[in-house]
Design a protein around this motif. Sequence first.
Motif: not given
Length: 358
Positions: A119-122, A215-219, A221-231
Amino acid sequence: MKFSCATSDFARAAGIAERFCGKNIALPVLAQVLIEADGDIVSVTGTNLEHAVVWRVPARVSRNGKVCVPARTLSSLLQSFGDQEVRVEEEKGSLRLAVKERDGKVNGMPADEFPLVPTVKKMQSFTVNAGVFSQNLARILPAVSASEFKPELTGVSLRVDADTMTLAATDTFRLGECGITDKSLGSKEAVSCIIPERTATEMMRILDGQTGKVTVSLGENQLLVECDDGKIISRLIDGNFPDYRAIIPAQFSTSAYVKKNDLIAAIRSASIFASKLQEVTLRFSPTGLEIAASNPDVGEYRTTCQAALTGKEISMSFNWRYIMDGIQALDDEEIFFGCNKESSPALMRNKSHQAYTY
């Protein structure tokens, strides 16, 4: 677990997850994908512990549950089924898939052996058009370094400041930079990171053709990219991307405008006669742009393209693959080419705008 869904949707999810899986003899579960059915959604997860993807598929779920199955086997089977509805049911740790007159059973592993997706802490986030993001990643990726000698060059530099996002990559032989201006980026503070090449490539493939926002989020040293169909979740590359702006020429003693397709055709023909160093020579003169190559074992080639020249004559040699990558990433029918000395960097960009520089 029991559900039914469109085979094409399930096959796409399985194919995406398969590309994120790893090959590790000590951890055979990394070659598996996790399938979870809950409510009206089936999610397919793949990971190699460096990066992971969770892709969702709309489905009619009659019994919730989850199971692990080999990624390649599942993906290959679904692709062979064609475009029809597939019925899926978990049976004692295995997965049975059926369409009309065909039926297959894939042996699985216990779902609790599958590694947890972090889980990325945004800490910082912004939004951007998915298709535009994918298109610009495609332009930049050829310049990423394949050598691990400088880890910070093995990925794509991403910077967001106010309403501008900048992507850059270099292998020290060439440099690509894209600028995206979007007032809806929504970043409240400057964002900077280096995305691993493999993650950036998958982002480009997955987001290609999509019209919505991601939506692009940084935690940490982690990256999270979220769209309608997944992440997509990925580790980032430690280190600082080099400050390359000083090496980008601002003025040119020689500049020219050349038809993009004519130049591509000329370089492609000249490449047949390129030396072992893959060199082709570009000579700018008032009569046009001459492209030449010679190889003592093959022969020689020479051709001329029309070019609108400003400044002095000059002759420069380039690796034909490198220059071709830059030309093909440009949009306009006519492109700008600027240079100063034979041993100095040359620059290419579109005639109508400067959003992409190579």
